[in-house]
Design a protein around this motif. Structure first.
Motif, short mmCIF file in Angstrom:
data_model
loop_
_atom_site.label_atom_id
_atom_site.label_comp_id
_atom_site.label_asym_id
_atom_site.label_seq_id
_atom_site.Cartn_x
_atom_site.Cartn_y
_atom_site.Cartn_z
N GLY A 47 27.41 -76.75 7.13
CA GLY A 47 27.25 -78.05 6.31
C GLY A 47 28.61 -78.67 5.91
O GLY A 47 29.66 -78.72 6.35
N GLU A 48 28.39 -79.44 4.69
CA GLU A 48 29.62 -80.36 4.35
C GLU A 48 30.63 -79.29 3.50
O GLU A 48 31.70 -79.75 3.58
CB GLU A 48 28.93 -81.28 3.17
N GLY A 344 31.27 -78.09 19.64
CA GLY A 344 29.93 -78.61 19.16
C GLY A 344 30.30 -79.54 18.13
O GLY A 344 31.29 -80.30 18.03
N ASP A 345 29.52 -79.40 16.98
CA ASP A 345 29.50 -80.14 15.86
C ASP A 345 30.40 -79.48 14.70
O ASP A 345 30.48 -79.81 13.58
CB ASP A 345 28.33 -80.61 15.15
N SER A 346 31.09 -78.56 15.07
CA SER A 346 31.66 -77.64 14.08
C SER A 346 33.29 -77.55 14.31
O SER A 346 33.67 -77.60 15.28
CB SER A 346 31.14 -76.16 14.22
N LEU A 347 34.04 -77.49 13.06
CA LEU A 347 35.25 -77.43 12.80
C LEU A 347 35.43 -75.97 12.35
O LEU A 347 34.99 -75.56 11.45
CB LEU A 347 35.95 -78.56 11.99
N ARG A 368 31.03 -78.35 9.16
CA ARG A 368 30.73 -79.63 9.81
C ARG A 368 31.66 -80.47 10.00
O ARG A 368 32.30 -80.84 8.94
CB ARG A 368 29.16 -80.19 9.36
N ARG A 369 32.10 -80.99 11.32
CA ARG A 369 33.28 -81.68 11.53
C ARG A 369 33.04 -83.23 11.03
O ARG A 369 34.23 -83.58 10.46
CB ARG A 369 33.59 -81.73 12.80
N ASP A 370 32.03 -83.69 10.91
CA ASP A 370 31.84 -84.97 10.22
C ASP A 370 32.04 -84.94 8.65
O ASP A 370 32.04 -86.05 8.10
CB ASP A 370 30.68 -85.56 10.55
N ALA A 382 23.84 -82.27 16.90
CA ALA A 382 23.72 -82.17 15.36
C ALA A 382 22.51 -81.55 14.91
O ALA A 382 21.45 -81.57 15.31
CB ALA A 382 23.87 -83.65 14.88
N GLN A 383 23.01 -80.59 13.93
CA GLN A 383 22.05 -79.87 13.11
C GLN A 383 21.71 -80.06 11.66
O GLN A 383 22.83 -80.44 11.19
CB GLN A 383 22.45 -78.26 13.11
#
Length: 395
Positions: A47-48, A344-347, A368-370, A382-383
Motif C-alpha cells: 500500500g501507500e 511489478g508495482d512494488s518497490l 507500492r511504487r507509485d 496494479a492491486q
C-alpha cells in the motif's frame, strides 16, 4: 499512533505469518502432481505505507513499524549475521541471497490471491555454518557461493561442500550447482573459494584459499567463461578487478542517468542492480568514495529508467536527464538502506543496523511504487490495497 484494535490485528497477522514461515510444508501425492510451482509463503499487497519485515532464523517476520527492530538483535560481525547479502534482478522478479539462511524471491503472483509473491528457499543448518561470498547468474540460474569465514569465530567446520547453490520454482529448497571453474579446488582437500566477481574487464575473478597450517596457499584466478578452468593472475590484477567501471565507459542512457544522479546527490559512485547484468555493477565518477548510490536500472520497457537512493533513503527517479525527487521512509539512527529494487508495482528496499563491521537487525520493506513517484511503464497488474498494505498467507 495506531489504534489499539489495529495494533492487535497486526500483532495477530505477524504471529500467524511467523508460524507459517517456521513450519515445513508437506503435500500429498495428488497435490504434487497438480502444483508444479512452489507456492509463495505469503502474498503481499503493498500500500501507500511500507510493510516492514525483519529476517529471523525462521524466516521474515512482519513488524508493525521499523522502530520495532531497535534493540531486537545483537550486533555481530557481518559474516556471521543474517542479512540480505546480495540481490539479483531476474527476468520475473528480485532474488535475494540471505547470509546464513538461503534464498528469497519476490515476483508478481496470480494465484488465488493476486499480488506480490514472497518465496523462501531455506538452506537449513548447512547454510548457517557459512558466509555468502557471491551471488550471480550462471547459465540462466541464480548461484550463491558459500565459504567458511573464520576470522571472527574459532571453528572446526570444514570448507563447504557443495560450495555453490541455486534454486528454481519447482523445488522447495536450495540444491547444489556445479561451477566447472571452481572444481580444481576440492573442498575435501581443504580448499575454499571466498570470492567470485565479474571484473570491469569482463573476466570472472575468484580467489581460492587452502588453510593448511604447514603449507597455506592462496591463488587468484580469472576466466572469461565459468565453464572453463581459470588462469592465475597477480595480486595487483586481482585487486584492480574490484575497482568500479569509470563513468565514461558506461553505455547510454545509463551514463546520462548516473551523471544526473551524481550531480544531484553529490555521490561519486553507484552500485547498480539491473535485469541486464549477471551481477550488480559498480560505477564511479572519479574514485571510489562515499557517499555512494544504490541504483536499480531497467532498460526492458518502453523507456529506460533508474531509481537511485543514498543509504539514508534520499533518492531520485530518473529517466534520461529528467528526474523526480523522493525519499524512502526514515530509518532509526544506526540503520541504513543497503539494496533497492523493483518488481511489478512494488518497490523493495533492504535495510540493516550497522556499527563498524557489525550488523544487528536486518530485513526489508515493501511499498507500492507509485507512493513515491509516477512512472508510465507498467510491469505488473496494479492491486487495490489499503494504505497500510496487506498480507495473505496461502492455505
Amino acid at each position: 499512533m495506531t489504534p489499539e484494535n489495529n495494533r492487535l490485528k497486526w500483532y495477530f497477522v505477524s504471529f500467524c505469518f511467523f508460524l507459517i514461515l517456521s513450519c515445513a510444508r508437506s503435500n500429498d501425492g495428488a497435490s504434487v502432481q497438480v502444483q508444479r510451482t512452489v507456492p509463495p509463503i505469503a502474498v503481499l499487497q503493498p500500500g501507500e505505507y511500507p510493510l516492514w519485515f525483519q529476517l529471523t532464523d525462521g524466516g521474515p517476520v512482519l513488524l508493525e513499524t521499523i522502530e520495532d527492530a531497535l534493540y531486537s538483535a545483537a550486533l555481530v560481525p557481518w559474516p556471521l549475521s543474517e542479512h540480505v547479502r546480495f540481490v539479483l534482478a531476474g527476468e520475473d522478479g528480485l532474488l535475494f541471497a540471505v547470509n546464513r539462511s538461503g534464498f528469497l524471491k519476490f515476483a508478481p503472483w496470480q494465484g488465488g490471491d493476486s499480488g506480490l509473491g514472497l518465496f523462501r528457499f531455506s538452506g537449513g543448518d548447512f547454510w548457517r555454518q557459512y558466509t555468502a561470498g557471491a551471488f550471480f547468474l550462471y547459465d540462466g540460474s541464480p548461484a550463491a557461493l558459500l565459504y567458511l569465514d573464520d576470522r571472527f569465530l574459532d571453528t572446526d567446520f570444514p570448507a563447504p561442500s557443495p560450495r555453490t547453490w541455486t534454486f528454481n520454482m519447482e523445488t522447495g529448497k536450495p540444491f547444489p550447482l556445479d561451477i566447472p571453474a571452481l572444481e580444481q579446488f576440492p573442498a575435501e582437500e581443504g580448499w575454499g573459494v571466498d570470492s567470485l566477481r565479474l571484473g570491469n574487464d569482463g573476466f570472472w575473478y575468484y580467489r581460492a584459499v587452502k588453510n593448511d597450517a604447514e603449507a597455506p596457499q592462496v591463488r587468484m584466478l580469472r576466466t572469461d567463461d565459468l565453464s572453463q578452468t581459470g588462469e592465475d593472475v597477480p595480486l595487483g590484477v586481482f585487486l584492480n578487478s574490484a575497482m568500479g567501471v569509470p563513468l565514461h565507459d558506461a553505455g547510454e542512457p545509463l551514463r546520462s542517468i548516473l551523471s544526473a544522479a551524481f550531480a544531484t546527490t553529490g555521490a561519486e559512485a553507484a552500485h547498480v542492480l539491473s535485469p541486464d547484468f549477471l551481477q550488480p555493477h559498480f560505477y564511479m565518477k572519479d574514485s571510489e568514495s562515499d557517499p555512494y548510490l544504490l541504483v536499480f536500472y531497467d532498460s526492458g520497457g518502453s523507456e529506460d529508467f533508474a531509481l537511485a537512493v543514498l543509504p539514508t533513503g534520499a533518492g531520485l527517479f530518473l529517466s534520461g536527464t529528467e528526474y523526480q525527487v523522493f525519499s524512502l521512509p526514515p530509518l532509526p539512527q544506526g540503520f541504513v538502506y543497503t539494496w533497492l529494487g523493483m518488481t511489478g508495482d512494488s518497490l523493495i528496499a533492504c535495510w540493516e543496523e550497522q556499527e563498524d563491521y557489525n550488523t544487528g537487525a536486518a530485513g526489508f520493506m515493501v511499498v507500492r511504487r507509485d507512493s513515491y513517484f509516477s512512472h508510465k511503464q507498467q510491469t505488473g497488474t496494479a492491486q487495490k490495497s489499503s494504505p497500510k498494505g496487506s498480507i495473505v498467507v496461502p492455505e
